[in-house]
Scaffold this active site. Structure first.
Site, mmCIF file in Angstrom:
data_model
loop_
_atom_site.group_PDB
_atom_site.id
_atom_site.type_symbol
_atom_site.label_atom_id
_atom_site.label_comp_id
_atom_site.label_asym_id
_atom_site.label_seq_id
_atom_site.Cartn_x
_atom_site.Cartn_y
_atom_site.Cartn_z
ATOM 1 N N HIS A 1 39.734 68.064 71.291
ATOM 2 C CA HIS A 1 41.073 68.547 71.638
ATOM 3 C C HIS A 1 41.000 69.975 72.196
ATOM 4 O O HIS A 1 41.723 70.321 73.128
ATOM 5 C CB HIS A 1 41.974 68.579 70.398
ATOM 6 C CG HIS A 1 42.234 67.234 69.810
ATOM 7 N ND1 HIS A 1 41.667 66.814 68.637
ATOM 8 C CD2 HIS A 1 43.010 66.202 70.237
ATOM 9 C CE1 HIS A 1 42.082 65.601 68.351
ATOM 10 N NE2 HIS A 1 42.887 65.191 69.304
ATOM 11 N N MET B 1 47.803 63.993 68.385
ATOM 12 C CA MET B 1 48.359 63.514 67.122
ATOM 13 C C MET B 1 47.774 64.337 65.976
ATOM 14 O O MET B 1 47.752 63.897 64.820
ATOM 15 C CB MET B 1 48.072 62.023 66.946
ATOM 16 C CG MET B 1 48.752 61.204 68.050
ATOM 17 S SD MET B 1 49.113 59.510 67.591
ATOM 18 C CE MET B 1 47.479 58.898 67.307
ATOM 19 N N SER C 1 35.832 62.267 67.833
ATOM 20 C CA SER C 1 37.042 61.484 67.594
ATOM 21 C C SER C 1 37.583 61.857 66.225
ATOM 22 O O SER C 1 36.806 62.168 65.309
ATOM 23 C CB SER C 1 36.691 59.990 67.613
ATOM 24 O OG SER C 1 37.699 59.241 66.961
ATOM 25 N N LYS D 1 37.903 60.333 77.194
ATOM 26 C CA LYS D 1 37.446 59.384 76.175
ATOM 27 C C LYS D 1 38.394 58.198 76.054
ATOM 28 O O LYS D 1 37.969 57.077 75.816
ATOM 29 C CB LYS D 1 37.295 60.082 74.829
ATOM 30 C CG LYS D 1 36.884 59.109 73.758
ATOM 31 C CD LYS D 1 36.458 59.805 72.510
ATOM 32 C CE LYS D 1 36.372 58.817 71.388
ATOM 33 N NZ LYS D 1 37.699 58.296 71.022
ATOM 34 N N ALA E 1 44.920 66.517 63.644
ATOM 35 C CA ALA E 1 43.539 66.360 63.161
ATOM 36 C C ALA E 1 42.599 66.862 64.260
ATOM 37 O O ALA E 1 41.665 66.176 64.683
ATOM 38 C CB ALA E 1 43.235 64.921 62.774
ATOM 39 N N LEU E 2 42.891 68.054 64.735
ATOM 40 C CA LEU E 2 42.232 68.564 65.935
ATOM 41 C C LEU E 2 40.745 68.830 65.709
ATOM 42 O O LEU E 2 40.327 69.265 64.643
ATOM 43 C CB LEU E 2 42.926 69.849 66.385
ATOM 44 C CG LEU E 2 44.426 69.704 66.683
ATOM 45 C CD1 LEU E 2 44.989 71.026 67.189
ATOM 46 C CD2 LEU E 2 44.696 68.595 67.690
HETATM 47 O O1 PAF Z 1 45.752 60.411 72.712
HETATM 48 C C1 PAF Z 1 46.536 60.615 71.766
HETATM 49 O O2 PAF Z 1 46.246 61.357 70.838
HETATM 50 C C2 PAF Z 1 47.903 59.936 71.774
HETATM 51 O O3 PAF Z 1 47.829 58.639 72.281
HETATM 52 C C3 PAF Z 1 48.980 60.749 72.524
HETATM 53 C C4 PAF Z 1 48.663 60.886 74.004
HETATM 54 C C5 PAF Z 1 49.091 62.140 71.897
HETATM 55 C C6 PAF Z 1 50.336 60.061 72.400
HETATM 56 O O4 PAF Z 1 50.741 59.965 71.070
#
Ligand code: PAF
Length: 279
Positions: free
Chosen positions: A30, A23, A179, A143, A25-26
């Site tokens: 990520h 989603m 996070s 996580k 905001a890496l």
């Molecule tokens: O883990 C996340 O960031 C979200 O739940 C996902 C898997 C991208 C689905 O929107």
């Protein structure tokens, strides 16, 4: 890196394709998923899409950090092949979907119970993003343990031909799990938040030295109790295949999971361990 905003422009992969769904905001967490994906597939496609369907709190959706330019720069640097950053209409062309995926009994416990509709929203978008990006493998972070269980259960129960790979949680030097929500913590709150990873380490160490589920949870609870500012929602041992709580005399693999509010920020973390097999 190709940046694509419409699924119709994604095309097929030349070799094995791994997708990392985010989603945005890496952060380092990520990027660890991306690196894991690169180690197992020829092409890595990252999706950045803030999925409204999985937010039970409209305020949370509104305040969710959106940093697409910075995200794209990080992914480019990481050597990602394709970034798919769709508009809402590309993922939900008919508006709010009529047909959705249900996480079933996974909704009844822990994150599911705390956030009604959350896992249905996650599974619906995960299935849609799988259908849109056609990956061979999808990489998720350990996580979000209950999310991993929900996604695995969906691919098994609905015969979705995508392998699920799991990458370990990335932590700061002092143990705090990375996070997107950590940016909301003040310096004092960040210190308080360390109680979560300390509790998990204490429970894991107890399990390693032969503790029962009850004893391991007690060891962790003592750490949490030292920091009243961390308002614990749950601290429990989950069955890694169903996400349901295990009984106190259970033996085998468990996920010890915690959720707590520190100030206004809700944090989750977990550790996988084995009960009844001291090393
Ligand atoms: O883990 C996340 O960031 C979200 O739940 C996902 C898997 C991208 C689905 O929107």
């Amino acid at each position: 890196m190709r940046i694509v905003t419409r699924a119709s422009e994604l095309g097929g992969a030349s070799g094995t394709r791994a997708v990392v769904m985010t989603m945005g905001a890496l952060h380092e967490g990520h990027l660890a998923l991306v690196r894991h994906a690169q180690s197992i597939a020829a092409e890595v496609l990252v999706t950045v899409f803030v999925n409204p369907l999985q937010f039970d709190d409209p305020g949370d959706l509104e305040h969710y950090p959106r940093t697409l330019e910075a995200d794209a720069a990080l992914l480019e640097e990481e050597g990602v092949d394709v970034l798919y950053a769709p508009a809402l209409e590309d993922v939900y062309p008919g508006g709010t979907p009529i047909v959705t995926v249900s996480a079933g009994a996974i909704n009844d416990v822990f994150e599911g119970a705390a956030r009604p509709g959350h896992f249905d929203g996650v599974l619906t978008v995960v299935l849609k993003l799988m259908n849109l990006t056609r990956p061979d493998v999808a990489v998720f972070g350990a996580k979000d343990a209950q999310q991993v269980i929900a996604v695995r259960t969906m691919t098994r129960d609905l015969n979705v031909p995508v392998e699920i790979a799991v990458a370990p949680t990335v932590r700061d030097h002092d143990g705090l799990a990375r996070s997107s929500r950590n940016v909301f913590l003040s310096a004092t709150e960040r210190d308080d938040a360390l109680a979560l990873s300390r509790a998990l380490r204490a429970a894991d160490a107890a399990a390693d030295s032969g503790a029962t589920v009850t004893e391991a949870l007690l060891a962790g609870s003592e750490e949490l109790a030292r920091v009243p500012a961390a308002q614990v929602e749950y601290f429990a041992a989950l069955d890694p295949s169903s996400a349901h709580p295990v009984p106190g005399d259970y033996r085998g693999e468990v996920v010890i999971a915690v959720a707590a509010r520190v100030g206004k920020t809700r944090l989750i973390d977990n550790v996988s361990t084995r009960i009844g097999h001291s090393s």
